[in-house]
Write an enzyme that holds these catalytic residues in place. Structure first.
Site, PDB file in Angstrom:
ATOM      1  N   TRP A  55       0.837  -1.212   0.000  1.00 29.24           N
ATOM      2  CA  TRP A  55       0.000   0.000   0.000  1.00 29.24           C
ATOM      3  C   TRP A  55       0.857   1.242   0.000  1.00 29.24           C
ATOM      4  O   TRP A  55       0.549   2.236  -0.675  1.00 29.24           O
ATOM      5  CB  TRP A  55      -0.967  -0.017   1.181  1.00 29.24           C
ATOM      6  CG  TRP A  55      -1.932  -1.159   1.096  1.00 29.24           C
ATOM      7  CD1 TRP A  55      -2.066  -2.173   1.997  1.00 29.24           C
ATOM      8  CD2 TRP A  55      -2.885  -1.426   0.054  1.00 29.24           C
ATOM      9  NE1 TRP A  55      -3.040  -3.038   1.578  1.00 29.24           N
ATOM     10  CE2 TRP A  55      -3.553  -2.612   0.398  1.00 29.24           C
ATOM     11  CE3 TRP A  55      -3.223  -0.783  -1.132  1.00 29.24           C
ATOM     12  CZ2 TRP A  55      -4.559  -3.179  -0.401  1.00 29.24           C
ATOM     13  CZ3 TRP A  55      -4.221  -1.339  -1.942  1.00 29.24           C
ATOM     14  CH2 TRP A  55      -4.859  -2.513  -1.574  1.00 29.24           C
ATOM     15  N   ASP A  80      -1.669   7.064   6.010  1.00 30.76           N
ATOM     16  CA  ASP A  80      -2.709   6.114   5.607  1.00 30.76           C
ATOM     17  C   ASP A  80      -2.918   5.178   6.797  1.00 30.76           C
ATOM     18  O   ASP A  80      -2.075   4.337   7.080  1.00 30.76           O
ATOM     19  CB  ASP A  80      -2.234   5.355   4.361  1.00 30.76           C
ATOM     20  CG  ASP A  80      -3.175   4.210   3.965  1.00 30.76           C
ATOM     21  OD1 ASP A  80      -4.228   4.029   4.618  1.00 30.76           O
ATOM     22  OD2 ASP A  80      -2.848   3.497   2.989  1.00 30.76           O
ATOM     23  N   LYS A  93     -11.792  -1.499   6.669  1.00 29.59           N
ATOM     24  CA  LYS A  93     -10.852  -2.305   7.449  1.00 29.59           C
ATOM     25  C   LYS A  93     -11.183  -2.315   8.941  1.00 29.59           C
ATOM     26  O   LYS A  93     -10.926  -3.290   9.607  1.00 29.59           O
ATOM     27  CB  LYS A  93      -9.410  -1.831   7.241  1.00 29.59           C
ATOM     28  CG  LYS A  93      -8.936  -1.885   5.789  1.00 29.59           C
ATOM     29  CD  LYS A  93      -8.529  -3.271   5.342  1.00 29.59           C
ATOM     30  CE  LYS A  93      -8.325  -3.380   3.835  1.00 29.59           C
ATOM     31  NZ  LYS A  93      -7.413  -2.405   3.269  1.00 29.59           N
TER      32      LYS A  93
HETATM   33  C1  LIG Z   1      -6.828  -1.884   2.012  1.00 29.32           C
HETATM   34  C2  LIG Z   1      -5.844  -0.801   2.088  1.00 29.32           C
HETATM   35  C3  LIG Z   1      -5.757   0.198   1.106  1.00 29.32           C
HETATM   36  C4  LIG Z   1      -6.639   0.214  -0.104  1.00 29.32           C
HETATM   37  O1  LIG Z   1      -7.915   0.563   0.289  1.00 29.32           O
HETATM   38  P1  LIG Z   1      -9.117   0.735  -0.754  1.00 29.32           P
HETATM   39  O2  LIG Z   1     -10.139   1.421   0.110  1.00 29.32           O
HETATM   40  O3  LIG Z   1      -9.508  -0.629  -1.194  1.00 29.32           O
HETATM   41  O4  LIG Z   1      -8.647   1.588  -1.861  1.00 29.32           O
HETATM   42  C5  LIG Z   1      -4.817   1.192   1.267  1.00 29.32           C
HETATM   43  N1  LIG Z   1      -4.001   1.234   2.340  1.00 29.32           N
HETATM   44  C6  LIG Z   1      -4.056   0.289   3.296  1.00 29.32           C
HETATM   45  C7  LIG Z   1      -3.128   0.367   4.462  1.00 29.32           C
HETATM   46  C8  LIG Z   1      -4.977  -0.745   3.205  1.00 29.32           C
HETATM   47  O5  LIG Z   1      -5.029  -1.690   4.169  1.00 29.32           O
END
Ligand SMILES: *Cc1c(COP(=O)(O)O)cnc(C)c1O
Length: 355
Positions: A98, A166, A190
């Site tokens: 990511w 993030d 998540k």
């Molecule tokens: C799952 C995830 C993403 C991508 O998320 P989407 O909402 O599917 O675009 C980005 N960063 C992290 C840390 C993730 O776990």
């Protein structure tokens, strides 16, 4: 009952699923899926969801909470566009898939990229530490928890540069000092709610300061903030269910209590991985994630038997990410410790029979 160790979309409390399901049928006489997002009833939901984020994370004054679409993947682009300043130069810490995605998208919009540190040399099994940070960066970006590899920053990354994170896979799992950040973003699915909404927590000071010549209206967080996170049709079901989940979190002791439960779950599983002779953990001890626990079956141990055993125990989603292999137990807030105990019991039983 199934034990959902899936990495995302996430497990949510059963009570939240029930309340969300009820609202699909009857939300003040209509379905939540058919009400106007401009109706007073939904505006109230949006306002409560934004307030509860502030309450849950103790967000200080001077920050705005937004729910927009596109997932954390669009957040890679949105964060770069909104944080771009005179130098058009940023520092990123590459801790896995990511983080690499965020690096790629920032480059795509014209950021001069400084990868400050990377753990790619050892398959992203640790968090890099002790590296230099240039003084002319517009901002520094990192990924607090690496969902795929199972590493997690233990505390907040320290830098004097504006900080972007993030937090998709560990937000609301523990307390966080929001005042250290200029921008936090997270896909809802998540640890917060159903897929569809992406949470942004943004320092008001940074809004409207971008130097990017390219800024589609939808990417401009200042425009979302000015419209109360209602610039266009928001993902109403995701936001409504996230609001229910935040109520549930706060009623159950908030992020402090969640942290205590998550630490207990992590300790339980990691101690089994460390003590069981047929399993091993690839991640450096001090960088292990409490949200996504990755582990391997040692060479020669029969994986087909282990797979059958956990499947028979009603465990779901234990396979490692397709890019990594092995096993991954994602243990988001709503996963009860009883489910972790079921997994630990399966591991013990497997070793008793095959060790
Ligand atoms: C799952 C995830 C993403 C991508 O998320 P989407 O909402 O599917 O675009 C980005 N960063 C992290 C840390 C993730 O776990």
């Amino acid at each position: 009952m199934k034990h959902n160790f899936g990495a995302g979309p996430c497990i949510l409390p059963q009570e939240v699923f029930k309340q969300a399901a009820e609202a699909v049928i009857d939300f003040n006489g209509l379905s939540i899926l058919e009400v106007s997002h401009r109706s007073a009833d939904f505006v109230k939901v949006m306002e409560e969801a934004r307030e509860l984020v502030k309450k849950a994370l103790n967000v200080p004054d001077g920050y705005t909470v937004l729910f927009i679409q596109g997932g954390a993947s669009l957040g890679f682009t949105i964060s770069a566009l909104n944080m771009m300043r005179e130098n058009k130069k940023a520092g990123y810490i590459n801790t896995g898939t990511w983080a690499s995605g965020a690096i790629k998208e920032a480059k795509n919009v014209g950021i001069e990229m400084n990868v400050l540190a990377s753990s790619e040399d050892k398959g992203f099994t640790y968090i890099p530490k002790g590296f230099d940070i240039p003084t002319d960066l517009d901002y520094v970006h990192y990924t607090s928890n690496n969902t795929i590899f199972g590493t997690q920053f233990n505390g907040i990354f320290e830098t004097s540069a504006p900080l972007v994170c993030d937090m998709s896979s560990d937000i609301f799992s523990k307390p966080v000092d929001v005042s250290k950040f200029d921008m936090i973003y997270a896909g809802a699915q998540k640890n917060l709610g159903p897929a569809g909404a992406t949470l942004f927590i943004v320092k008001d000071e940074i809004l409207g300061k971008s130097t990017s010549p390219f800024m589609p209206s939808y990417m401009d967080l200042q425009k979302h903030a000015a419209k109360g996170s209602m610039m266009n049709t928001p993902p109403v079901f995701s936001i409504y269910t996230s609001m229910l989940n935040l109520r549930h979190l706060i009623q159950n002791g908030g992020v402090d209590a969640a942290n205590t439960r998550n630490t207990a779950k992590g300790n339980l599983l990691y101690s089994e991985i460390d003590n069981n002779p047929l399993f091993s953990g690839p991640i450096a001890n001090e960088d292990r994630s409490n949200m996504n626990v990755t582990f391997l079956l040692n060479d020669g141990a029969p994986s087909d038997i282990f797979d059958t055993m956990w499947n028979e125990a009603n465990i779901i989603g234990l396979k490692g990410h397709r890019s990594v292999g092995g096993y991954r137990a994602s243990m988001y807030n709503a996963l009860p410790i009883e489910s972790v105990q079921v997994l630990v019991d399966v591991m013990k039983e497997f070793t008793r029979k095959n060790g």
